[in-house]
Design a protein around this motif. Structure first.
Motif, mmCIF file in Angstrom:
data_model
loop_
_atom_site.group_PDB
_atom_site.id
_atom_site.type_symbol
_atom_site.label_atom_id
_atom_site.label_comp_id
_atom_site.label_asym_id
_atom_site.label_seq_id
_atom_site.Cartn_x
_atom_site.Cartn_y
_atom_site.Cartn_z
ATOM 1 N N PRO A 1 -64.218 -29.909 -92.165
ATOM 2 C CA PRO A 1 -63.918 -28.525 -91.784
ATOM 3 C C PRO A 1 -64.545 -27.518 -92.753
ATOM 4 O O PRO A 1 -64.512 -27.707 -93.976
ATOM 5 N N VAL A 2 -65.105 -26.451 -92.189
ATOM 6 C CA VAL A 2 -65.780 -25.421 -92.986
ATOM 7 C C VAL A 2 -65.084 -24.082 -92.769
ATOM 8 O O VAL A 2 -64.818 -23.673 -91.635
ATOM 9 N N LEU A 3 -64.798 -23.416 -93.865
ATOM 10 C CA LEU A 3 -64.195 -22.089 -93.844
ATOM 11 C C LEU A 3 -65.183 -21.085 -94.445
ATOM 12 O O LEU A 3 -65.763 -21.353 -95.492
ATOM 13 N N ILE A 4 -65.380 -19.949 -93.785
ATOM 14 C CA ILE A 4 -66.128 -18.831 -94.379
ATOM 15 C C ILE A 4 -65.135 -17.765 -94.802
ATOM 16 O O ILE A 4 -64.305 -17.316 -94.001
ATOM 17 N N VAL A 5 -65.216 -17.374 -96.065
ATOM 18 C CA VAL A 5 -64.410 -16.273 -96.588
ATOM 19 C C VAL A 5 -65.343 -15.110 -96.915
ATOM 20 O O VAL A 5 -66.379 -15.301 -97.565
ATOM 21 N N ILE A 6 -64.991 -13.929 -96.452
ATOM 22 C CA ILE A 6 -65.743 -12.715 -96.778
ATOM 23 C C ILE A 6 -64.891 -11.894 -97.742
ATOM 24 O O ILE A 6 -63.982 -11.174 -97.324
ATOM 25 N N PRO A 7 -65.140 -12.012 -99.054
ATOM 26 C CA PRO A 7 -64.355 -11.215 -100.003
ATOM 27 C C PRO A 7 -64.821 -9.763 -99.973
ATOM 28 O O PRO A 7 -66.019 -9.482 -99.994
ATOM 29 N N ASP B 1 -63.048 -28.822 -96.288
ATOM 30 C CA ASP B 1 -63.903 -29.642 -97.148
ATOM 31 C C ASP B 1 -64.993 -28.820 -97.814
ATOM 32 O O ASP B 1 -65.480 -29.179 -98.881
ATOM 33 N N ILE B 2 -65.415 -27.735 -97.153
ATOM 34 C CA ILE B 2 -66.413 -26.823 -97.717
ATOM 35 C C ILE B 2 -65.946 -25.395 -97.456
ATOM 36 O O ILE B 2 -65.535 -25.057 -96.341
ATOM 37 N N VAL B 3 -65.985 -24.586 -98.511
ATOM 38 C CA VAL B 3 -65.628 -23.172 -98.393
ATOM 39 C C VAL B 3 -66.874 -22.347 -98.690
ATOM 40 O O VAL B 3 -67.510 -22.534 -99.735
ATOM 41 N N VAL B 4 -67.226 -21.464 -97.777
ATOM 42 C CA VAL B 4 -68.397 -20.601 -97.940
ATOM 43 C C VAL B 4 -67.936 -19.202 -98.310
ATOM 44 O O VAL B 4 -67.042 -18.639 -97.669
ATOM 45 N N ASN B 5 -68.540 -18.662 -99.337
ATOM 46 C CA ASN B 5 -68.298 -17.292 -99.771
ATOM 47 C C ASN B 5 -69.477 -16.462 -99.279
ATOM 48 O O ASN B 5 -70.572 -16.515 -99.831
ATOM 49 N N LEU B 6 -69.248 -15.707 -98.196
ATOM 50 C CA LEU B 6 -70.261 -14.782 -97.684
ATOM 51 C C LEU B 6 -69.897 -13.405 -98.202
ATOM 52 O O LEU B 6 -69.051 -12.711 -97.644
ATOM 53 N N GLN B 7 -70.513 -13.010 -99.297
ATOM 54 C CA GLN B 7 -70.117 -11.764 -99.930
ATOM 55 C C GLN B 7 -70.364 -10.589 -98.990
ATOM 56 O O GLN B 7 -71.361 -10.538 -98.284
ATOM 57 N N ASP C 1 -65.290 -23.587 -88.805
ATOM 58 C CA ASP C 1 -63.974 -23.720 -88.194
ATOM 59 C C ASP C 1 -63.147 -22.438 -88.250
ATOM 60 O O ASP C 1 -62.300 -22.217 -87.385
ATOM 61 N N ARG C 2 -63.390 -21.606 -89.273
ATOM 62 C CA ARG C 2 -62.611 -20.376 -89.385
ATOM 63 C C ARG C 2 -63.354 -19.380 -90.255
ATOM 64 O O ARG C 2 -64.041 -19.783 -91.201
ATOM 65 N N VAL C 3 -63.217 -18.098 -89.943
ATOM 66 C CA VAL C 3 -63.771 -17.010 -90.748
ATOM 67 C C VAL C 3 -62.637 -16.053 -91.083
ATOM 68 O O VAL C 3 -61.865 -15.668 -90.196
ATOM 69 N N VAL C 4 -62.524 -15.694 -92.360
ATOM 70 C CA VAL C 4 -61.497 -14.729 -92.762
ATOM 71 C C VAL C 4 -62.100 -13.682 -93.686
ATOM 72 O O VAL C 4 -63.041 -13.964 -94.426
ATOM 73 N N VAL C 5 -61.549 -12.474 -93.641
ATOM 74 C CA VAL C 5 -61.842 -11.433 -94.622
ATOM 75 C C VAL C 5 -60.736 -11.491 -95.673
ATOM 76 O O VAL C 5 -59.544 -11.505 -95.328
ATOM 77 N N ALA C 6 -61.122 -11.549 -96.937
ATOM 78 C CA ALA C 6 -60.149 -11.575 -98.034
ATOM 79 C C ALA C 6 -60.260 -10.279 -98.816
ATOM 80 O O ALA C 6 -61.319 -9.959 -99.353
ATOM 81 N N THR C 7 -59.187 -9.513 -98.860
ATOM 82 C CA THR C 7 -59.226 -8.213 -99.527
ATOM 83 C C THR C 7 -57.891 -7.924 -100.208
ATOM 84 O O THR C 7 -56.875 -8.566 -99.902
ATOM 85 N N ASP C 8 -57.906 -6.961 -101.116
ATOM 86 C CA ASP C 8 -56.673 -6.520 -101.766
ATOM 87 C C ASP C 8 -56.347 -5.077 -101.394
ATOM 88 O O ASP C 8 -55.468 -4.459 -101.990
ATOM 89 N N ASP C 9 -57.063 -4.549 -100.405
ATOM 90 C CA ASP C 9 -56.950 -3.126 -100.086
ATOM 91 C C ASP C 9 -56.550 -2.929 -98.625
ATOM 92 O O ASP C 9 -57.206 -3.472 -97.720
ATOM 93 N N GLY D 1 -65.695 -12.234 -106.339
ATOM 94 C CA GLY D 1 -65.557 -12.833 -105.022
ATOM 95 C C GLY D 1 -65.147 -14.291 -105.047
ATOM 96 O O GLY D 1 -64.418 -14.758 -104.158
ATOM 97 N N THR D 2 -65.608 -15.034 -106.040
ATOM 98 C CA THR D 2 -65.245 -16.448 -106.117
ATOM 99 C C THR D 2 -63.757 -16.604 -106.381
ATOM 100 O O THR D 2 -63.081 -17.437 -105.757
ATOM 101 N N GLU D 3 -63.220 -15.813 -107.293
ATOM 102 C CA GLU D 3 -61.775 -15.863 -107.537
ATOM 103 C C GLU D 3 -61.003 -15.455 -106.278
ATOM 104 O O GLU D 3 -59.965 -16.038 -105.956
ATOM 105 N N ARG D 4 -61.520 -14.475 -105.551
ATOM 106 C CA ARG D 4 -60.840 -14.040 -104.328
ATOM 107 C C ARG D 4 -60.882 -15.138 -103.266
ATOM 108 O O ARG D 4 -59.898 -15.349 -102.537
#
Length: 266
Positions: A2-8, A97-103, A49-57, A81-84
């Motif tokens: 499974p692959v996750l894309i996170v957009i910090p 299994d793999i996490v992608v950080n798409l800044q 498998d999933r795309v999420v936006v990660a934000t603190d705002d 972004g990596t910490e986020r």
């Protein structure tokens, strides 16, 4: 796998406050926010498998939810972004299994960059992290050099060994070439594309490490991995005629809008 894309996405950017909500006009004249364009880029990638936006705002969260994005709220203490991404995976409960950080400042990232990045990490079990690099032509190299001469922090460059493991990343233009190149010339300088693919253990370890002197000097989060002797694979990608640039400064807005228009991207 499974692959996750996170957009910090951080609203309070030091160099460009409010950057995720900056609007960029495409070929049709329609304006879309930077976070929307980054989301659209992520949604074009196959095998995710999933795309999420990660934000603190809340402003970024509301804007992202308005166009249908899946949003994960993270703390204001994330340094980069990596910490986020690490915190977002923890909030989601893992399972990837793999996490992608798409800044969120790279809306021109082609889908195949990310597909090839994931494939590269899968095919190199010795690597803990992977990131794309793009060989510059003379035009791109001259733009990078122009930014530095003007005192602007522009794109990042990368150098790597014969095994394609990263040796160093810098906001200076490296390696030094000592010559000039015509716009269409191939050069020995590689532009680092600000996308990462992590194995979960490496991503989880990252926030537990203190930032080292090189990371602090350059302001580049990936140097924390190198300072901890983590194997970071550089995956060379082909732009296939697509232009690529990141939104680092307000001066980059017209450049990216021009690229969107030239490539016919709405």
């Amino acid at each position: 796998m499974p692959v996750l894309i996170v957009i910090p996405a951080r609203y309070a950017s030091t160099r460009y406050p409010g950057k995720p909500l900056v609007e960029l006009r495409g070929a049709t004249g329609e304006a879309k926010s930077l976070i929307r364009r980054s989301w659209d880029a992520a949604m074009q990638v196959d095998g995710v498998d999933r795309v999420v936006v990660a934000t603190d705002d809340d402003r970024v969260a509301k804007a992202a939810q308005a166009f249908g994005a899946d949003v994960v709220m993270t703390s204001t203490t994330c340094q980069n972004g990596t910490e986020r991404c690490a915190e977002a995976v923890d909030v989601l409960g893992g399972g990837y299994d793999i996490v992608v950080n798409l800044q969120g400042d790279a809306p021109l990232t082609p889908a195949w960059f990310i597909s090839e990045l994931v494939a590269g990490l899968r095919s190199h079990p010795e690597a803990d992290v992977a990131t794309p690099v793009l060989r510059t032509d003379g035009a791109m190299l001259n733009d990078l050099l122009a930014d530095r001469r003007a005192g602007r922090v522009g794109g990042t460059t990368a150098v790597f060994g014969a095994d394609h493991n990263a040796l160093y990343f810098s906001k200076e233009v490296i390696p030094f070439t000592g010559r000039t190149f015509a716009d269409g010339d191939e050069t020995p300088v590689f532009h680092h594309v600000g996308v990462y693919a992590y194995r979960p253990a490496a991503l989880a370890a990252y926030p537990t490490w203190a930032a080292g002197p090189l990371e602090k000097l350059e302001g580049l989060e990936q140097l924390r991995f190198l300072e901890r002797s983590t194997a970071l694979l550089c995956v060379e990608v082909d732009a296939k005629g697509r232009q690529f640039w990141e939104l680092n400064n307000p001066e980059d807005v017209p450049k990216i809008e021009s690229m969107l228009a030239q490539m016919g991207l709405a």
